[in-house]
Write an enzyme that holds these catalytic residues in place. Sequence first.
Site, PDB file in Angstrom:
ATOM      1  N   CYS A  23      50.295  61.993  25.770  1.00 19.68           N
ATOM      2  CA  CYS A  23      48.914  62.477  25.903  1.00 19.68           C
ATOM      3  C   CYS A  23      48.502  62.579  27.374  1.00 19.68           C
ATOM      4  O   CYS A  23      48.411  61.574  28.072  1.00 19.68           O
ATOM      5  CB  CYS A  23      48.005  61.516  25.128  1.00 19.68           C
ATOM      6  SG  CYS A  23      46.263  61.646  25.506  1.00 19.68           S
ATOM      7  N   CYS A  26      45.225  60.778  28.300  1.00 18.43           N
ATOM      8  CA  CYS A  26      45.450  59.320  28.293  1.00 18.43           C
ATOM      9  C   CYS A  26      45.931  58.865  29.667  1.00 18.43           C
ATOM     10  O   CYS A  26      45.541  57.801  30.149  1.00 18.43           O
ATOM     11  CB  CYS A  26      46.468  58.928  27.231  1.00 18.43           C
ATOM     12  SG  CYS A  26      45.946  59.301  25.550  1.00 18.43           S
TER      13      CYS A  26
END
Length: 98
Positions: A23, A26
């Site tokens: 991600c 993230c």
Amino acid sequence: MADFREIVASQKPVLIDFFAEWCGPCKTLAPILTQVAKEMGGQVKVIKIDIDKNPILAQKLNVRSVPTLAIYKEEILLWRQSGVVPKSQLIKALRAFI
């Protein structure tokens, strides 16, 4: 799940970052969380949970996108938001529960 319960049973607010290695957002959020943990010192716990390594927990908590941030205290979910959250907003949310 028992471990998760122990973590969120804390008297201090616990900020949980549900993330995944793949991600991009993230990765953007990671240094923000490090700064929040440093700035808040021992007043809060900051924990990262990889949803790919903990799929049952993610499903049980209805984590559908990453990053998802949640604040727990004494096993109660107090705040939750998906996406990258600015440091100032995170600190403000945490201070409300100290």
